[in-house]
Enzyme design. Structure first.
Site, mmCIF file in Angstrom:
data_model
loop_
_atom_site.group_PDB
_atom_site.id
_atom_site.type_symbol
_atom_site.label_atom_id
_atom_site.label_comp_id
_atom_site.label_asym_id
_atom_site.label_seq_id
_atom_site.Cartn_x
_atom_site.Cartn_y
_atom_site.Cartn_z
ATOM 1 N N LYS A 1 -1.822 1.179 -4.805
ATOM 2 C CA LYS A 1 -1.676 2.567 -5.284
ATOM 3 C C LYS A 1 -1.450 2.579 -6.796
ATOM 4 C CE LYS A 1 -0.032 4.115 -0.803
ATOM 5 N NZ LYS A 1 1.089 4.315 0.105
ATOM 6 N N GLN B 1 7.550 4.566 0.208
ATOM 7 C CA GLN B 1 6.615 3.791 1.043
ATOM 8 C C GLN B 1 7.215 3.563 2.432
ATOM 9 O OE1 GLN B 1 3.401 2.841 0.198
ATOM 10 N NE2 GLN B 1 3.274 2.280 2.360
ATOM 11 N N ASP C 1 3.150 12.915 -0.292
ATOM 12 C CA ASP C 1 2.766 12.345 1.012
ATOM 13 C C ASP C 1 2.710 13.424 2.095
ATOM 14 O OD1 ASP C 1 1.941 9.730 1.144
ATOM 15 O OD2 ASP C 1 3.958 8.880 1.330
#
Ligand code: NAD
Length: 289
Positions: free
Chosen positions: A50, A94, A117
């Site tokens: 990422k 994450q 997200d």
């Protein structure tokens, strides 16, 4: 029948190319903050990927790693600092965390306006209610993008989704049955009975179980579209690292049975990253400074 590959890499590059153009018109670049907790090798690889993609397209990143013993207070403390920092536009923690019982509190803590997200209940609620305006989780959004890019119709068709996680299966099912997608969705999980028969009845079969080899050729209806979300590392003595990345689907068997199939790697994964970058750009534009 030999299936057509759904090429996630080229689809992702198109999205990233468009983002580069938009970023270059901004006075300050979008800025993504990433928190990782513990030493999970797969998570480390995902975060590195990422960050590398962000750098390539002009998005700034800040990452922080906490030890696996970090408590909820420490994790939320870091999120709160980024929530209050107007120079940070997007925040990503994450997943998974070493303690999955913390997931809900962590999703709650991220400012919905920075929740790139899309797991905060505010954004998830907008998705569940079929309302626009929120951040949509990246992997489901990427899958929908890939289906559309290849002109694969979903309206009125039976889509079988294996997996009901907050990250993939559940938001994907919501997205597929939303207005405009209009699929008839059957969502399966580890307690589902007759999974093979249900899977075989899908015009589109999407596996997000994280179980290598789960979907054999006899799980796939003739001419179905197969999307393999699974990312599983299996032992492979012939590989330099001693392991190899595979999906949930028996790829060779799928090639003979279905009309379209995603490879692993090179299918859903690159689109997840591209959709994240798109959400970060959206957050930068919406939040201004
Ligand atoms: P998870 O473990 O949170 O959820 C897995 C889901 O699959 C659960 O709902 C479980 O009930 C179901 N399941 C597991 N085994 C099953 C079985 N044998 N039969 C039926 N259902 C079963 O995982 P997740 O975070 O949703 O991720 C799923 C997979 O997708 C993993 O391999 C993960 O690495 C991968 N993933 C890939 C991407 C990508 O960008 N390609 C992104 C996120 C996750």
């Amino acid at each position: 029948m030999t299936a057509t590959l759904l090429d996630g890499r080229s689809a992702a590059e198109e999205i990233l190319g468009a983002i580069v153009g938009e970023v270059s018109r901004l006075d300050r670049p979008p800025h993504l903050a990433i928190l990782r907790v513990g030493e999970n090798e797969a998570s480390r690889c995902y975060v590195e990927r990422k960050c590398a993609t962000a750098k390539r397209i002009g998005i700034r990143t800040t990452s922080r790693v906490l030890t696996a013993s970090a408590n909820l207070e420490e994790i939320i403390g870091q999120i709160d600092r980024w929530n209050g920092d107007s120079g940070i536009h997007g925040i990503l923690v994450q997943m998974p965390l070493p303690d999955s019982a913390m997931h809900g509190a962590v999703f709650d803590a991220i400012d919905p306006k920075k929740d790139v997200d899309g797991f905060n209940p505010h954004n998830f609620g907008l998705l569940a209610q079929g309302r626009g305006g929120g951040f949509v989780p990246c992997t489901p959004n990427g899958i929908v993008h890939l289906l559309r890019r290849y002109g694969i119709a979903t309206s009125g068709r039976h889509v079988v989704v294996i997996g009901r996680s907050t990250i993939v299966g559940r938001p994907l099912s919501l997205l597929l049955q939303s207005r405009g997608m209009d699929a008839t969705v059957t969502q399966c999980h580890s307690k589902s009975e007759n999974l093979r028969e249900i899977a075989k009845s899908g015009h589109i079969l999407i596996s997000a179980a994280g179980s290598p080899g789960l979907v054999g050729g006899d799980w796939i209806g003739d001419g179905a579209v197969v999307v393999d979300v699974g990312q599983n590392f299996i032992a492979d003595p012939s590989a330099p690292s001693g392991k190899r990345l595979v999906g949930d689907v028996d790829f060779a068997a799928a090639l003979d049975r279905c009309s379209y199939v995603t490879p692993v790697p090179g299918g859903v994964g690159p689109l997840t990253v591209a959709m994240l970058m798109k959400n970060v750009l959206m957050a930068r534009i919406a939040n201004g400074c």
